[in-house]
Design an enzyme around this catalytic site. Structure first.
Site, PDB file in Angstrom:
ATOM      1  N   THR A   1      70.014  10.369 -39.390  1.00 48.24           N
ATOM      2  CA  THR A   1      70.929  11.504 -39.215  1.00 48.24           C
ATOM      3  C   THR A   1      72.362  10.991 -39.243  1.00 48.24           C
ATOM      4  O   THR A   1      72.622   9.826 -38.916  1.00 48.24           O
ATOM      5  CB  THR A   1      70.666  12.238 -37.894  1.00 48.24           C
ATOM      6  OG1 THR A   1      70.892  11.337 -36.793  1.00 48.24           O
ATOM      7  CG2 THR A   1      69.238  12.750 -37.831  1.00 48.24           C
TER       8      THR A   1
ATOM      9  N   ASP B   1      50.070  20.491 -16.152  1.00 44.72           N
ATOM     10  CA  ASP B   1      49.555  21.401 -15.122  1.00 44.72           C
ATOM     11  C   ASP B   1      49.922  22.858 -15.348  1.00 44.72           C
ATOM     12  O   ASP B   1      49.505  23.737 -14.596  1.00 44.72           O
ATOM     13  CB  ASP B   1      50.008  20.960 -13.730  1.00 44.72           C
ATOM     14  CG  ASP B   1      51.531  20.995 -13.572  1.00 44.72           C
ATOM     15  OD1 ASP B   1      52.234  21.399 -14.518  1.00 44.72           O
ATOM     16  OD2 ASP B   1      52.019  20.593 -12.489  1.00 44.72           O
TER      17      ASP B   1
ATOM     18  N   THR C   1      70.276   5.967 -23.440  1.00 44.25           N
ATOM     19  CA  THR C   1      70.576   5.383 -22.136  1.00 44.25           C
ATOM     20  C   THR C   1      69.426   5.579 -21.159  1.00 44.25           C
ATOM     21  O   THR C   1      68.992   4.644 -20.498  1.00 44.25           O
ATOM     22  CB  THR C   1      71.858   6.010 -21.555  1.00 44.25           C
ATOM     23  OG1 THR C   1      72.938   5.806 -22.456  1.00 44.25           O
ATOM     24  CG2 THR C   1      72.209   5.378 -20.212  1.00 44.25           C
TER      25      THR C   1
ATOM     26  N   GLY D   1      68.151   8.852 -28.504  1.00 46.04           N
ATOM     27  CA  GLY D   1      68.278   9.136 -27.086  1.00 46.04           C
ATOM     28  C   GLY D   1      67.838  10.549 -26.732  1.00 46.04           C
ATOM     29  O   GLY D   1      67.291  11.284 -27.563  1.00 46.04           O
TER      30      GLY D   1
ATOM     31  N   GLY E   1      69.526  13.242 -26.246  1.00 43.65           N
ATOM     32  CA  GLY E   1      70.155  14.299 -27.037  1.00 43.65           C
ATOM     33  C   GLY E   1      69.460  14.500 -28.372  1.00 43.65           C
ATOM     34  O   GLY E   1      69.271  15.633 -28.828  1.00 43.65           O
ATOM     35  N   THR E   2      69.061  13.401 -29.004  1.00 42.71           N
ATOM     36  CA  THR E   2      68.328  13.481 -30.267  1.00 42.71           C
ATOM     37  C   THR E   2      66.989  14.173 -30.072  1.00 42.71           C
ATOM     38  O   THR E   2      66.613  15.067 -30.841  1.00 42.71           O
ATOM     39  CB  THR E   2      68.094  12.070 -30.838  1.00 42.71           C
ATOM     40  OG1 THR E   2      69.355  11.444 -31.081  1.00 42.71           O
ATOM     41  CG2 THR E   2      67.297  12.129 -32.134  1.00 42.71           C
ATOM     42  N   ILE E   3      66.253  13.789 -29.019  1.00 41.56           N
ATOM     43  CA  ILE E   3      64.944  14.370 -28.758  1.00 41.56           C
ATOM     44  C   ILE E   3      65.075  15.856 -28.446  1.00 41.56           C
ATOM     45  O   ILE E   3      64.259  16.677 -28.895  1.00 41.56           O
ATOM     46  CB  ILE E   3      64.234  13.630 -27.612  1.00 41.56           C
ATOM     47  CG1 ILE E   3      64.101  12.136 -27.948  1.00 41.56           C
ATOM     48  CG2 ILE E   3      62.874  14.248 -27.332  1.00 41.56           C
ATOM     49  CD1 ILE E   3      63.449  11.843 -29.280  1.00 41.56           C
TER      50      ILE E   3
ATOM     51  N   GLU F   1      71.924  18.779 -22.172  1.00 38.14           N
ATOM     52  CA  GLU F   1      72.733  19.520 -23.142  1.00 38.14           C
ATOM     53  C   GLU F   1      73.159  20.855 -22.532  1.00 38.14           C
ATOM     54  O   GLU F   1      72.352  21.533 -21.900  1.00 38.14           O
ATOM     55  CB  GLU F   1      71.938  19.764 -24.429  1.00 38.14           C
ATOM     56  CG  GLU F   1      71.424  18.489 -25.082  1.00 38.14           C
ATOM     57  CD  GLU F   1      72.538  17.571 -25.544  1.00 38.14           C
ATOM     58  OE1 GLU F   1      73.548  18.077 -26.083  1.00 38.14           O
ATOM     59  OE2 GLU F   1      72.415  16.348 -25.359  1.00 38.14           O
TER      60      GLU F   1
END
Length: 299
Positions: free
Chosen positions: A40, A214, A92, A65, A67-69, A273
């Site tokens: 990206t 759960d 991080t 990180g 934010g990407t996920i 975010e």
């Protein structure tokens, strides 16, 4: 699983993934027939790649990180056909990868992915957004605002807790109204935290006993706080204990859906975010995503 796409943020974690991309591809090719790498360049690229690739791969790997996920999950979760998802941590804190038992060294994580052990996990939903780790307003949303980028790079996870201590001293309460199928609340609060995964800021701080299988959300209301009180809560949770009964400043419960209103309106922090404000309805989608897990079973 034969066809694999890796969406990688080459800038994540001080660019620590850059030197490993070719080696990761070679390792994946020992276990999968087809592997494509998609770097990206800017925000939004990851989501566009998910929409383009999801119908054509069996496994989608996010390398980056939190934010990407977050970006990838918000593109993946609404789809009717969702490939298996895996994470190569590169940031991080890498909170959800920790929940899944994924090794924090990228190449060790690839070794786990090659083992192809999968489980279905819950996904949180907040109106039209999705989250894996947490949803929060108040104190938790102020913490990341107070972290300077240089401090985060230098101190890593520790910077979050230094910021938390500083933010406690500044936090003003807001009026909070909550409705759920298990608990209702109306009154002043400094923080509302709703969890799915067990990690926040790189450690199992607030909900270490929570499960992503759960079908329930963990909910914590802190009505008023101090550094001492916040530290006591975190220590009891690290020991997987609940605070002593009779602590009127803390309310903890579990629910499948939580309706939230706040006055004044509060900025919502979803997996780190900030893209919306209260009011909001937060719910859980049981077993919504199939993921590759790591070395230890989670519950």
């Amino acid at each position: 699983m034969k066809r694999v796409a890796v969406i990688v943020n080459p800038n994540a974690g001080n660019k620590k993934l850059l030197n490993s991309i070719n080696q990761m591809e070679d390792m994946l090719l020992t276990a999968f027939e087809e592997v494509t790498i998609h770097p990206t360049e800017k925000e939004g690229d990851g989501a566009r790649l998910v929409e383009k690739l999801a119908d054509h791969v069996d496994l989608l790997i996010g390398a980056g990180g939190d934010g990407t996920i977050f970006e990838l999950i918000n593109a993946l979760a609404p789809l009717k056909k969702r490939p298996v998802f895996a994470i190569i941590p590169g940031g991080t804190c890498n909170d959800f990868s920790r929940t899944l038992g994924i090794h924090q060294h990228p190449l060790k994580a690839v070794e786990q992915i090659i083992e192809k052990r999968t489980e279905k996990v819950d996904v949180g939903k907040s109106d039209d957004q999705y989250f894996l780790n947490f949803w929060g307003i108040g104190l938790v949303s102020k913490v990341s605002d107070n972290i300077e980028s240089g401090t985060k790079q230098l101190l890593g996870k520790l910077s979050y807790y230094i910021s938390a201590g500083q933010t406690v001293l500044e936090e003003e309460p807001f009026q909070l109204t909550i409705e759920s199928e298990t608990t209702s609340f109306e009154g002043d609060a400094v923080m509302l935290l709703i969890g799915n995964g067990s990690f926040l800021g790189g450690i199992q701080s607030f909900f270490p006993s929570s499960s992503v299988q759960d079908g329930e959300l963990d909910v914590l209301i802190i009505k008023q706080t101090s550094i001492a009180q916040l530290w006591t809560w975190m220590q009891t949770r690290l020991q997987k204990e609940f605070p002593a009964e009779g602590n009127d400043d803390l309310i903890y419960f579990r629910a499948k859906e939580v309706k939230v209103q706040a006055a004044p309106k509060q900025e919502i922090d979803t997996d780190g975010e900030k893209t919306s404000h209260t009011p909001s309805t937060v719910s859980i989608l049981p077993g919504h995503l199939e993921v590759i897990i790591g070395d230890f079973p989670f519950s």
